[in-house]
Design a protein around this motif. Structure first.
Motif, PDB file in Angstrom:
ATOM      1  N   LEU A  20       0.823  -1.208   0.000  1.00 31.80           N
ATOM      2  CA  LEU A  20       0.000   0.000   0.000  1.00 31.80           C
ATOM      3  C   LEU A  20       0.855   1.255   0.000  1.00 31.80           C
ATOM      4  CD1 LEU A  20      -2.929   1.135   0.220  1.00 31.80           C
ATOM      5  CD2 LEU A  20      -2.601   1.144   2.701  1.00 31.80           C
ATOM      6  N   TYR A  21       1.963   1.235   0.764  1.00 32.51           N
ATOM      7  CA  TYR A  21       2.784   2.430   0.908  1.00 32.51           C
ATOM      8  C   TYR A  21       4.085   2.361   0.124  1.00 32.51           C
ATOM      9  CZ  TYR A  21      -0.424   3.507   4.709  1.00 32.51           C
ATOM     10  OH  TYR A  21      -1.550   3.778   5.439  1.00 32.51           O
ATOM     11  N   ALA A  22       4.180   1.434  -0.809  1.00 38.37           N
ATOM     12  CA  ALA A  22       5.403   1.301  -1.606  1.00 38.37           C
ATOM     13  C   ALA A  22       5.602   2.530  -2.481  1.00 38.37           C
ATOM     14  CB  ALA A  22       5.331   0.038  -2.460  1.00 38.37           C
ATOM     15  N   ARG A  28       5.710   9.357  -8.662  1.00 40.59           N
ATOM     16  CA  ARG A  28       4.444   9.991  -8.304  1.00 40.59           C
ATOM     17  C   ARG A  28       4.086   9.664  -6.851  1.00 40.59           C
ATOM     18  NH1 ARG A  28       0.178   8.279 -12.683  1.00 40.59           N
ATOM     19  NH2 ARG A  28      -1.019   9.982 -11.745  1.00 40.59           N
ATOM     20  N   LEU A  29       3.226  10.482  -6.289  1.00 35.44           N
ATOM     21  CA  LEU A  29       2.948  10.422  -4.856  1.00 35.44           C
ATOM     22  C   LEU A  29       2.113   9.204  -4.485  1.00 35.44           C
ATOM     23  CD1 LEU A  29       3.148  11.916  -2.109  1.00 35.44           C
ATOM     24  CD2 LEU A  29       0.955  12.987  -2.687  1.00 35.44           C
ATOM     25  N   THR A  30       2.551   8.507  -3.439  1.00 36.80           N
ATOM     26  CA  THR A  30       1.763   7.454  -2.802  1.00 36.80           C
ATOM     27  C   THR A  30       1.241   7.989  -1.472  1.00 36.80           C
ATOM     28  OG1 THR A  30       3.084   5.681  -3.803  1.00 36.80           O
ATOM     29  CG2 THR A  30       1.803   5.137  -1.834  1.00 36.80           C
ATOM     30  N   PRO A  31      -0.055   7.992  -1.227  1.00 35.69           N
ATOM     31  CA  PRO A  31      -0.580   8.544   0.033  1.00 35.69           C
ATOM     32  C   PRO A  31      -0.051   7.795   1.248  1.00 35.69           C
ATOM     33  CG  PRO A  31      -2.345   8.209  -1.568  1.00 35.69           C
ATOM     34  CD  PRO A  31      -1.135   7.532  -2.120  1.00 35.69           C
ATOM     35  N   ARG A  32       0.431   8.534   2.221  1.00 35.21           N
ATOM     36  CA  ARG A  32       0.901   7.968   3.475  1.00 35.21           C
ATOM     37  C   ARG A  32       0.367   8.803   4.634  1.00 35.21           C
ATOM     38  NH1 ARG A  32       5.785   7.593   0.308  1.00 35.21           N
ATOM     39  NH2 ARG A  32       6.328   5.399  -0.109  1.00 35.21           N
ATOM     40  N   GLN A 172      -2.896   3.127  -6.977  1.00 35.56           N
ATOM     41  CA  GLN A 172      -3.226   4.399  -7.607  1.00 35.56           C
ATOM     42  C   GLN A 172      -2.347   5.515  -7.050  1.00 35.56           C
ATOM     43  OE1 GLN A 172      -7.261   4.507  -6.310  1.00 35.56           O
ATOM     44  NE2 GLN A 172      -8.050   3.329  -8.025  1.00 35.56           N
ATOM     45  N   ALA A 173      -1.743   6.291  -7.943  1.00 37.31           N
ATOM     46  CA  ALA A 173      -0.949   7.448  -7.524  1.00 37.31           C
ATOM     47  C   ALA A 173      -1.874   8.655  -7.335  1.00 37.31           C
ATOM     48  CB  ALA A 173       0.117   7.766  -8.568  1.00 37.31           C
ATOM     49  N   ILE A 178      -4.587  17.029  -6.755  1.00 41.14           N
ATOM     50  CA  ILE A 178      -5.493  16.344  -5.842  1.00 41.14           C
ATOM     51  C   ILE A 178      -4.934  16.363  -4.418  1.00 41.14           C
ATOM     52  CG2 ILE A 178      -6.542  14.124  -5.267  1.00 41.14           C
ATOM     53  CD1 ILE A 178      -7.845  15.500  -7.614  1.00 41.14           C
ATOM     54  N   TYR A 179      -3.615  16.224  -4.294  1.00 35.02           N
ATOM     55  CA  TYR A 179      -2.990  16.293  -2.969  1.00 35.02           C
ATOM     56  C   TYR A 179      -3.339  17.613  -2.289  1.00 35.02           C
ATOM     57  CZ  TYR A 179       0.701  17.212   0.450  1.00 35.02           C
ATOM     58  OH  TYR A 179       1.386  17.564   1.594  1.00 35.02           O
ATOM     59  N   TRP A 180      -3.159  18.716  -2.989  1.00 30.85           N
ATOM     60  CA  TRP A 180      -3.430  20.026  -2.383  1.00 30.85           C
ATOM     61  C   TRP A 180      -4.922  20.241  -2.158  1.00 30.85           C
ATOM     62  CZ3 TRP A 180      -0.145  22.404   0.336  1.00 30.85           C
ATOM     63  CH2 TRP A 180       1.213  22.338   0.040  1.00 30.85           C
ATOM     64  N   TYR A 181      -5.742  19.757  -3.051  1.00 38.14           N
ATOM     65  CA  TYR A 181      -7.188  19.856  -2.848  1.00 38.14           C
ATOM     66  C   TYR A 181      -7.597  19.123  -1.578  1.00 38.14           C
ATOM     67  CZ  TYR A 181     -12.205  19.273  -3.758  1.00 38.14           C
ATOM     68  OH  TYR A 181     -13.577  19.272  -3.654  1.00 38.14           O
TER      69      TYR A 181
END
Length: 365
Positions: A20-22, A28-32, A172-173, A178-181
């Motif tokens: 999940l966190y690989a 690209r960003l992986t949510p952690r 999914q990256a 979307i990160y800032w939103y």
């Protein structure tokens, strides 16, 4: 603690925390979970920004438009009386019989006791200016975040087909926009959880507190498990109605243009029905419950996530009941029907000049 953080608790049988966190090979960003600290920083920034906007823009604007800076009797002293204070803490509007008993007990006239309770209530009411400033801030925020939300989401495939919220999960990256939103939206709700205790107290205080807590938990939960796509849709759908609701309130407090105010109220009500009672349950919640079931299968945290979504839907129905009460009073022009949402328990029961701003909303279309 190990059981609470176990993969069996939060993930399907074939998925691990490592996967999940690989890190992604394309960078690209992986949510952690660590990313959520940015939302706390955004929350502090919102508190500062709100203070500056209210102090240097909205309060001066409201005063320029002649809005009352304090409710009636706000500066008229109330005669100190421990007996009446004790009764007031339990019941702000005692009955005629109760006030007659108090007048006999204290040796006051019935009118003096009634005036004491009226002045005490008025001193606790929020001014028209304060309510205008609060609604104007909400209008500015929700208008900006709604435009930004549409700008970043309209080009995503899952905006048009919710099944893509689950296809490819958990690999999914998350794009930078979307990160800032997500962080800005979550940061706003962190600040809202503070301001709910300092803003004008509404009759639905408990529902709003539950809403903010559930929203923060839901957004944090969805980020940590990479349910970001469906989470972004939930945020966007909720933001659609808010600019119209708070613009209606601003017009109620600051404008004599009743036609424009009533038009905005109708637009708000239609948007609520379309977004929160139609699109949200039959598109977003449907996808979270049935598309995800088919594509990734149910697991323990899946039930928790969908439970939070359903709690929000229950709140939507409760608030729509309040909206229908207001709409019914508008259509019937019933002077005895109060705004079920706008005022607090300290002010909604009042009939008088200080409640003019809220009562105008109940007049005919």
């Amino acid at each position: 603690m190990d059981a609470l953080l176990s993969e069996e608790m939060w993930l399907p049988a074939n998925i691990s925390w490592a996967r999940l966190y690989a890190s992604r090979p394309d960078g690209r960003l992986t949510p952690r979970p660590v990313h959520l600290t940015m939302s706390l920083a955004c929350g502090l920034a919102f508190c500062l920004l709100r203070y500056l906007v209210e102090t240097f823009l909205l309060f001066p604007l409201g005063r320029r438009w002649g809005l009352a800076d304090a409710p009636k009797d706000a500066f008229r002293p109330v005669t100190p009386n421990k007996r009446l204070d004790a009764v007031f803490r339990l019941n702000r509007r005692p009955t005629v019989d109760q006030m007659s008993a108090l007048s006999g007990e204290l040796g006051w006239s019935d009118k003096s006791v009634a005036n004491w309770f009226r002045r005490k209530r008025n001193q606790l009411k929020s001014s028209t200016l304060r309510k205008f400033v609060e609604s104007a801030w909400f209008f500015l925020h929700y208008s900006c975040i709604l435009v930004y939300g549409f700008a970043v989401l309209v080009g995503k495939d899952y905006f048009w087909d919710a099944r893509y919220c689950w296809i490819g999960w958990p690999d999914q990256a998350v794009d930078a926009d979307i990160y800032w939103y997500y962080m800005i939206s979550l940061g706003y709700y962190w600040s809202a959880m503070y301001y709910i205790f300092t803003d004008v107290k509404h009759k639905d205080f408990a529902e709003m507190l539950i809403h903010h807590v559930v929203t923060v938990c839901l957004m944090s939960f969805s980020w940590c498990l990479n349910y970001v796509r469906i989470g972004a849709l939930v945020v966007l759908i909720h933001d659609v109605v808010d600019p119209f609701m708070h613009l209606t309130k601003c017009l109620t407090y600051a404008s004599s243009n009743t036609r424009l105010r009533d038009i905005m109220f109708v637009v708000f009500m239609v948007c609520w029905i379309v977004t929160r009672l139609t699109i949200y349950p039959f598109w977003v919640v449907y996808s979270a419950m049935f598309h995800s079931w088919t594509i990734i299968g149910p697991f323990r945290s899946w039930y928790m996530f969908n439970g939070c979504l359903l709690v929000l839907q229950v709140l939507h129905v409760i608030w729509f009941y309040f909206i229908l009460r207001i709409a019914l009073s508008v259509v019937t022009q019933d002077p005895n029907t109060k705004d079920s949402r706008s005022d607090s328990e300290m002010s909604a029961a009042e009939d008088g000049p200080d409640n003019k701003g809220d009562s105008q909303l109940k007049k005919g279309l």
